[in-house]
Design a protein around this motif. Sequence first.
Motif, PDB file in Angstrom:
ATOM      1  N   ILE A  13      27.294  79.146  54.332  1.00 27.69           N
ATOM      2  CA  ILE A  13      27.561  79.346  55.922  1.00 27.69           C
ATOM      3  C   ILE A  13      29.077  78.284  56.354  1.00 27.69           C
ATOM      4  O   ILE A  13      28.615  77.523  55.459  1.00 27.69           O
ATOM      5  CB  ILE A  13      26.655  79.238  57.098  1.00 27.69           C
ATOM      6  CG1 ILE A  13      26.321  78.165  56.486  1.00 27.69           C
ATOM      7  CG2 ILE A  13      25.180  80.319  56.972  1.00 27.69           C
ATOM      8  CD1 ILE A  13      24.905  77.599  57.910  1.00 27.69           C
ATOM      9  N   PRO A  14      29.781  78.651  57.578  1.00 25.65           N
ATOM     10  CA  PRO A  14      29.869  77.618  58.456  1.00 25.65           C
ATOM     11  C   PRO A  14      29.774  76.083  58.625  1.00 25.65           C
ATOM     12  O   PRO A  14      29.170  76.754  59.483  1.00 25.65           O
ATOM     13  CB  PRO A  14      31.589  77.402  58.490  1.00 25.65           C
ATOM     14  CG  PRO A  14      30.806  79.885  58.997  1.00 25.65           C
ATOM     15  CD  PRO A  14      30.106  79.698  58.507  1.00 25.65           C
ATOM     16  N   VAL A  15      30.185  75.337  58.046  1.00 19.13           N
ATOM     17  CA  VAL A  15      29.823  73.880  59.246  1.00 19.13           C
ATOM     18  C   VAL A  15      30.526  73.272  59.628  1.00 19.13           C
ATOM     19  O   VAL A  15      31.746  72.584  58.760  1.00 19.13           O
ATOM     20  CB  VAL A  15      27.795  72.719  57.994  1.00 19.13           C
ATOM     21  CG1 VAL A  15      28.143  72.055  58.716  1.00 19.13           C
ATOM     22  CG2 VAL A  15      27.438  73.577  57.753  1.00 19.13           C
ATOM     23  N   GLU A  16      30.697  73.155  61.262  1.00 19.09           N
ATOM     24  CA  GLU A  16      31.363  71.914  61.283  1.00 19.09           C
ATOM     25  C   GLU A  16      30.601  70.800  61.245  1.00 19.09           C
ATOM     26  O   GLU A  16      31.085  69.352  62.308  1.00 19.09           O
ATOM     27  CB  GLU A  16      32.109  72.641  63.037  1.00 19.09           C
ATOM     28  CG  GLU A  16      31.825  73.625  63.651  1.00 19.09           C
ATOM     29  CD  GLU A  16      31.881  73.803  64.892  1.00 19.09           C
ATOM     30  OE1 GLU A  16      31.541  73.157  65.605  1.00 19.09           O
ATOM     31  OE2 GLU A  16      32.138  75.104  65.228  1.00 19.09           O
ATOM     32  N   ALA A  17      31.408  70.252  60.111  1.00 22.10           N
ATOM     33  CA  ALA A  17      31.044  68.556  60.006  1.00 22.10           C
ATOM     34  C   ALA A  17      31.736  68.187  58.096  1.00 22.10           C
ATOM     35  O   ALA A  17      32.006  69.024  57.457  1.00 22.10           O
ATOM     36  CB  ALA A  17      29.261  68.155  59.528  1.00 22.10           C
ATOM     37  N   PRO A  18      32.288  67.475  57.745  1.00 26.82           N
ATOM     38  CA  PRO A  18      32.657  67.033  56.574  1.00 26.82           C
ATOM     39  C   PRO A  18      31.878  66.983  55.854  1.00 26.82           C
ATOM     40  O   PRO A  18      30.335  66.892  56.671  1.00 26.82           O
ATOM     41  CB  PRO A  18      32.765  65.682  57.386  1.00 26.82           C
ATOM     42  CG  PRO A  18      33.252  65.213  58.106  1.00 26.82           C
ATOM     43  CD  PRO A  18      32.369  66.046  58.964  1.00 26.82           C
ATOM     44  N   ALA A  19      32.206  67.365  54.768  1.00 27.41           N
ATOM     45  CA  ALA A  19      30.650  68.045  53.011  1.00 27.41           C
ATOM     46  C   ALA A  19      30.055  66.682  52.980  1.00 27.41           C
ATOM     47  O   ALA A  19      29.223  66.794  52.758  1.00 27.41           O
ATOM     48  CB  ALA A  19      32.067  67.989  52.190  1.00 27.41           C
ATOM     49  N   GLY A  20      30.648  65.047  53.410  1.00 25.44           N
ATOM     50  CA  GLY A  20      29.847  64.210  52.396  1.00 25.44           C
ATOM     51  C   GLY A  20      28.728  63.571  53.372  1.00 25.44           C
ATOM     52  O   GLY A  20      27.975  63.632  53.136  1.00 25.44           O
ATOM     53  N   VAL A  21      29.305  64.288  55.287  1.00 24.71           N
ATOM     54  CA  VAL A  21      27.919  63.968  56.226  1.00 24.71           C
ATOM     55  C   VAL A  21      26.650  65.314  55.668  1.00 24.71           C
ATOM     56  O   VAL A  21      25.591  65.186  55.643  1.00 24.71           O
ATOM     57  CB  VAL A  21      28.538  64.901  56.879  1.00 24.71           C
ATOM     58  CG1 VAL A  21      27.703  64.417  58.044  1.00 24.71           C
ATOM     59  CG2 VAL A  21      29.607  62.903  57.649  1.00 24.71           C
ATOM     60  N   VAL A  22      27.409  66.397  55.464  1.00 26.38           N
ATOM     61  CA  VAL A  22      26.236  67.174  54.976  1.00 26.38           C
ATOM     62  C   VAL A  22      25.572  67.167  53.592  1.00 26.38           C
ATOM     63  O   VAL A  22      24.526  67.556  53.399  1.00 26.38           O
ATOM     64  CB  VAL A  22      26.770  68.724  55.304  1.00 26.38           C
ATOM     65  CG1 VAL A  22      25.957  69.979  54.631  1.00 26.38           C
ATOM     66  CG2 VAL A  22      27.346  69.846  55.819  1.00 26.38           C
TER      67      VAL A  22
END
Length: 322
Positions: A13-22
Amino acid sequence: MSSHPAHVAEYAIPVEAPAGVVYGLLADPLRWPVLFPSYIHVERIDSDGSRELLHLWDMASGRLRALHVRRHLDPRTRTVETERIDPTTRQVTGRGVWRVTPDGDHASVLTLRRELGTFLALGPRAATSTAAQALDAEVRARLDEVRAVAGRWERLDELLMAFSDSVHTTGPPELVYDFLQRIEDWPELVPHIEWTEVGTDVPGVQFVDIDSAAWDGGSTVTSGAVRLCFPAAGYIVHKDVVPPAVLSGHTVQWTLLPDSSGVSVVCTHSVLLREEALGSFLGAGATLTDARHEVRTGLGQAGAELLGLAKWHAESALRRVG
């Protein structure tokens, strides 16, 4: 019993957050109970920084389960490999991989793959099909939980809060613990608790529905909770599975710390505010600062009341004996 091929569920799924945050959310399991609705409690049994063993309690298909989970974290590739273990049989019950892929500076793609292995004797084909459907639903739900929290990454520090209150008593810790555990008696003993209904099908686990007085003197607040009781270790974990409207997540831990003069009783709240409910909770123009103050005051007063009553319960028993 016959063995069937592994079932694999994998979705992205797409996530509206930087990869490091996720990835950071995935790498910090001790915060999961307040962040994600499905997790009740997580303890880290062992860790060397990249490999760890967790004991976690979560809700799946409407049921509470306890698991040991081995995890291998790789921050370089932003992957987390998992292996689920039944804590009673020590049998591996599933494996999985979380993967976070950057999609620009402020977005990412989150993938979760889980499988039921061929090493499991899954029984009749109908049972296998049911397990496969449950696994599909769980993977989708876990992804949605992470996306919902990660999407608020710019305000997450303001939405999260934790605080503790404590009291010291000379009463026996067993009596303090008894008061805190017997939540079914609280409507008669605790002024702000109006009604409870408690299910205790599993020893040490309480499923509770609660009606309590609103912080602002308004209408009754209804909530639902799961409580895990650990009398030998001296603590109780409380997770709101139906939190008050202003909270997205809320956990409480009651901890007893004996010392030479008695016992300190600590009540620790962890909270995730529901930003979209601020207006209905505090009125138009309310800010997160206002909400943080109101929640700290309201929950703090309720916790302090329980702490004081636990102290009184334990010490009054001593006076009666004396």
